[in-house]
Design an enzyme around this catalytic site. Sequence first.
Site, PDB file in Angstrom:
ATOM      1  N   CYS A 176      25.215  79.039 -18.064  1.00 51.07           N
ATOM      2  CA  CYS A 176      24.802  77.777 -18.690  1.00 51.07           C
ATOM      3  C   CYS A 176      25.922  77.112 -19.472  1.00 51.07           C
ATOM      4  O   CYS A 176      26.826  77.765 -19.966  1.00 51.07           O
ATOM      5  CB  CYS A 176      23.646  78.025 -19.654  1.00 51.07           C
ATOM      6  SG  CYS A 176      22.114  78.338 -18.820  1.00 51.07           S
ATOM      7  N   ARG A 198      25.850  84.089 -16.455  1.00 55.92           N
ATOM      8  CA  ARG A 198      26.268  84.861 -17.630  1.00 55.92           C
ATOM      9  C   ARG A 198      25.559  86.212 -17.719  1.00 55.92           C
ATOM     10  O   ARG A 198      26.074  87.145 -18.311  1.00 55.92           O
ATOM     11  CB  ARG A 198      26.030  84.052 -18.903  1.00 55.92           C
ATOM     12  CG  ARG A 198      24.578  83.815 -19.184  1.00 55.92           C
ATOM     13  CD  ARG A 198      24.299  82.922 -20.360  1.00 55.92           C
ATOM     14  NE  ARG A 198      22.872  82.765 -20.528  1.00 55.92           N
ATOM     15  CZ  ARG A 198      22.080  83.619 -21.164  1.00 55.92           C
ATOM     16  NH1 ARG A 198      22.579  84.703 -21.701  1.00 55.92           N
ATOM     17  NH2 ARG A 198      20.794  83.407 -21.259  1.00 55.92           N
ATOM     18  N   ILE A 245      19.310  77.938 -32.499  1.00 52.29           N
ATOM     19  CA  ILE A 245      19.852  79.051 -31.701  1.00 52.29           C
ATOM     20  C   ILE A 245      21.205  78.702 -31.075  1.00 52.29           C
ATOM     21  O   ILE A 245      22.180  79.402 -31.253  1.00 52.29           O
ATOM     22  CB  ILE A 245      18.872  79.464 -30.578  1.00 52.29           C
ATOM     23  CG1 ILE A 245      17.490  79.764 -31.158  1.00 52.29           C
ATOM     24  CG2 ILE A 245      19.413  80.661 -29.794  1.00 52.29           C
ATOM     25  CD1 ILE A 245      17.337  81.090 -31.838  1.00 52.29           C
ATOM     26  N   PRO A 257      29.174  84.567 -27.250  1.00 53.95           N
ATOM     27  CA  PRO A 257      30.178  85.634 -27.257  1.00 53.95           C
ATOM     28  C   PRO A 257      29.601  86.994 -26.879  1.00 53.95           C
ATOM     29  O   PRO A 257      28.467  87.312 -27.230  1.00 53.95           O
ATOM     30  CB  PRO A 257      30.685  85.633 -28.700  1.00 53.95           C
ATOM     31  CG  PRO A 257      29.585  85.023 -29.496  1.00 53.95           C
ATOM     32  CD  PRO A 257      28.876  84.060 -28.589  1.00 53.95           C
TER      33      PRO A 257
END
Length: 417
Positions: free
Chosen positions: A117, A93, A327, A123
């Site tokens: 992951c 990512r 988170i 986003p």
Amino acid sequence: MDKLLIEGGKVLSGEVAMSGAKNAALPILCASLLTSDPVHFTNVPHLNDISTMLRLLGDMGVGVTMDGIDGIVLNGGGLNNPVASYEMVKTMRASILVLGPLVARCGEARVSLPGGCAIGARPVDQHIKGLQAMGAEVKVEQGYVHAKATRLKGARICTDMVTVTGTENLMMAACLAEGETVIENAAREPEVVDLANCLVSMGARISGAGTDVIRIQGVDKLHGATHAIMPDRIETGTYLCAAAATGGDIRLLKTSAAYLDTVVDKLMDAGCEITVERDAIRLVAPKRLKAVSLRTAPYPAFPTDMQAQFMAINCIADGVATIRETIFENRFMHVNELMRLGANIQIEGNNAIVRGVDRLEGATVMATDLRASASLVIAGLVAQGETVIDRIYHLDRGYERIEEKLAKLGAAVRRVH
């Protein structure tokens, strides 16, 4: 596919050196896109994500030269292909970090939406919103973010949430924008500060990194520089937890406790003795740890990337701990695997209640993401008998030569193909 075999019950002791931080190295390597001059990086960790990033940069025309054991020279003079294809991006990512630098330097970028992951939605809308505020025209079509701008303009950007990669992407883009950019609600992570330090050494004008308001005065061009990647605070925390779980006495070299306050405090609450030196940390564990509750939150609070490791040490601690994850959704995937080893854990929404047990027993378990796999290694080190961890390619994304480093500390651990 590689597996890790661990014979539990060995007490960790001795010294081992920590590597450079993956989460600092990835954005810092992308900073090389902002200049046509060579940039020299040292203390770069040998990890799959780093190799993927170097291949991605190479595909774009960046010259990649290895220099010694942990050095890399990147030369963006030949940059000619501002595209990050799905093939390159799907495993990592962090590849979204090329977006800001490419738009700033080339005026255009096509970047595939990232993979990486499996821990919930991440986003990229904050990155897009920020670039649009700076005057870029951004479209998302067929799985790609396509951004264009003649020259970015400085802007005031307030992100809807604290985003580390978003802060890094926008900070890099702003370096070559016209005028001042102010990023509000910026991430305060040490890795953001390390990136800012690297950019400043390349000629950028940045103030406020490490606070929630970062100001960048755009310049016409950046130049080459030399930068040493900061030590990996999550690798450091993971080894401290491994030593704590096994009742060990270890000294970690080439690292710093400066960014690990919450982790060190929690380990001391659990009964560990910790001595902080200039470039080293020593931990002496008690016979049995005390359970410690925690709540993850953005830096400088307790890091989500250490949540799974603390769950593992709580599994064999004395008492009951509550772990609250604020988170990421979907970040308790290690729980079922820890329970296969005999852990007593109950999930209630984004809370995990961990009741310490007297012993864990070895079994075959499966790694599901990077930090979850680290928790299984810690549990395997204390479990009686043999633990087999499948799918350890997740571990290789974030821990350099983990079996060698653990073996150096006395663990009975080996990799099998």
